[in-house]
Design an enzyme around this catalytic site. Sequence first.
Site, short mmCIF file in Angstrom:
data_model
loop_
_atom_site.label_atom_id
_atom_site.label_comp_id
_atom_site.label_asym_id
_atom_site.label_seq_id
_atom_site.Cartn_x
_atom_site.Cartn_y
_atom_site.Cartn_z
N ASP A 1 1.12 11.91 7.52
CA ASP A 1 1.39 11.01 6.42
C ASP A 1 2.73 11.54 6.71
O ASP A 1 3.96 12.31 6.95
CB ASP A 1 0.31 11.34 5.42
CG ASP A 1 0.11 10.45 5.26
OD1 ASP A 1 -0.56 9.27 5.93
OD2 ASP A 1 -1.36 10.91 4.02
N LYS B 1 3.52 6.47 4.48
CA LYS B 1 4.31 4.91 3.56
C LYS B 1 5.12 5.72 2.38
O LYS B 1 5.30 6.32 2.05
CB LYS B 1 2.99 4.85 2.53
CG LYS B 1 1.40 4.94 3.12
CD LYS B 1 0.52 4.51 2.46
CE LYS B 1 -1.01 3.70 3.00
NZ LYS B 1 -1.74 5.77 3.77
N MET C 1 3.71 11.04 -8.31
CA MET C 1 3.90 9.54 -8.49
C MET C 1 4.26 8.44 -8.69
O MET C 1 4.42 7.47 -8.73
CB MET C 1 3.48 9.20 -6.73
CG MET C 1 2.86 9.83 -5.74
SD MET C 1 4.81 10.27 -4.81
CE MET C 1 5.13 9.28 -3.65
#
Length: 480
Positions: free
Chosen positions: A36, A58, A173
């Site tokens: 990731d 992402k 986030m």
Amino acid sequence: MKTGKVFLVGAGPGDIGLITVKGMEAIKQAEVILYDRLANPKLLEFAASDCELIYCGKLPDRHILRQENINDLLVAKALAGKIVVRLKGGDPGVFGRVGEEAAALAHYQIPFEIVPGISSGIAAPLYAGIPVTHRDHAESFAVVTAHDKSEGGKPRLDWEGLARGVDTIAFYMGVGNLPFICENLVNHGKPASTPVILIQWGTFGRQKTLQGTLADITEKAAAAKFSNPAIILVGEVVSLREKINWFEKKPLYSRQILLARTGESVSCLAQELMKHGADVIEFPKWKRTILPVDLTNVPSYEKILFTSPESVAEFFIAVFEEGIDIRTIRADFYGASSKSVKALKQRGFKAKLAEKMPESGTLLIVGDDRIKLERNADILVTSKKEIDRQFVPIFQRMLEESDVNTMVFPSSASVEPFVEALKECGIDAAKLLNGLQVVSMGKLTMTVVEAAGLPSHGMPEKATKESLVEYLAGQTYEGA
């Protein structure tokens, strides 16, 4: 074909020293790694040289690979008999979608293990000097997603339960939804004066913090243009930061260093810089292929010069594999660097630096295929050394996500390979280093840096890792 196995591994929050022993073991045995964006790319350097690396990062506005594709890849690679590691930032069970990936593997009866990692909601606050619980300030702690699959991504939460029932809340986030979060906490009973801190890139040397209250943090974040990846920590425990902030007091905190690399593994110099709080990007990443050698004439030479520690190992492995009596080699040994000399001494041989080598006598130079021919010397090429192409896009992403302010050339031999490797990546070294503090380890290194047309801003008194740390810690650089 025998089915492989998948390890779903938590990489930790960023500092590579925070990965678990079991997680590191999985990386080292992996044949395929799907990683990731928030897993520190430096962890990939511990994988085998032939390991396949697949980026699954992402971003808020785009997906490199969608979750369904990631699931399919895990299944396909495992069914092909591979040992697969799915490397996920933080802990895979905390907003890491590990349940979906494990379910896909279970559906195909693929064996797997889940390896926990340190979650950023705990680690980032600690690196900012804040324990999430404390007997005097916080007896409860919650981790909360700051966005979900609802329209607009606004989390549908039990706001009253959070506001009235939890002392410390870590939102993951959530900078984009910060006004929504603050408003709901205040509307459901949390005092507007409650301390809040935003922690971006927690546990990295580029960690940034912004402190305020529920009443003013939104305005402060907008003014500072604060962005993800970040943890939003809410609670009275934030007030402890003034007393026990420790990481940001390290001498090289906020130094983001680009280090020219000549070897394949993480250097001792890089480890020393990171130990003192710096982020370090090493470039280039080299890949080495051992070549067959003819040692027939080796006993006839009077001097043997080793160009690197790797060449020392490769030479003696070949000597032992061919059954050559080491006593037949009468040459004096020399190293092109102090590391090469040290490698020879560790094997029980007397050795000196190349500059102390006499002019007279037959000379054999041992090293990789990048050796440059010198007059009156023969060359023994023990390996082929080339840029590891898998790491080029990784390096480019690391540059994009960091704000490099310092360049270090550890030796004169590191300058040309660094510049040439950048060219192969389509990057001009002079442009890349413009505005950075460029530090050379020693006078010869500085001379070579300047001869290459690169900026040069100084050097430590001694060409040692300790002197470099002291030098960087003792000055600021206006251009950085």
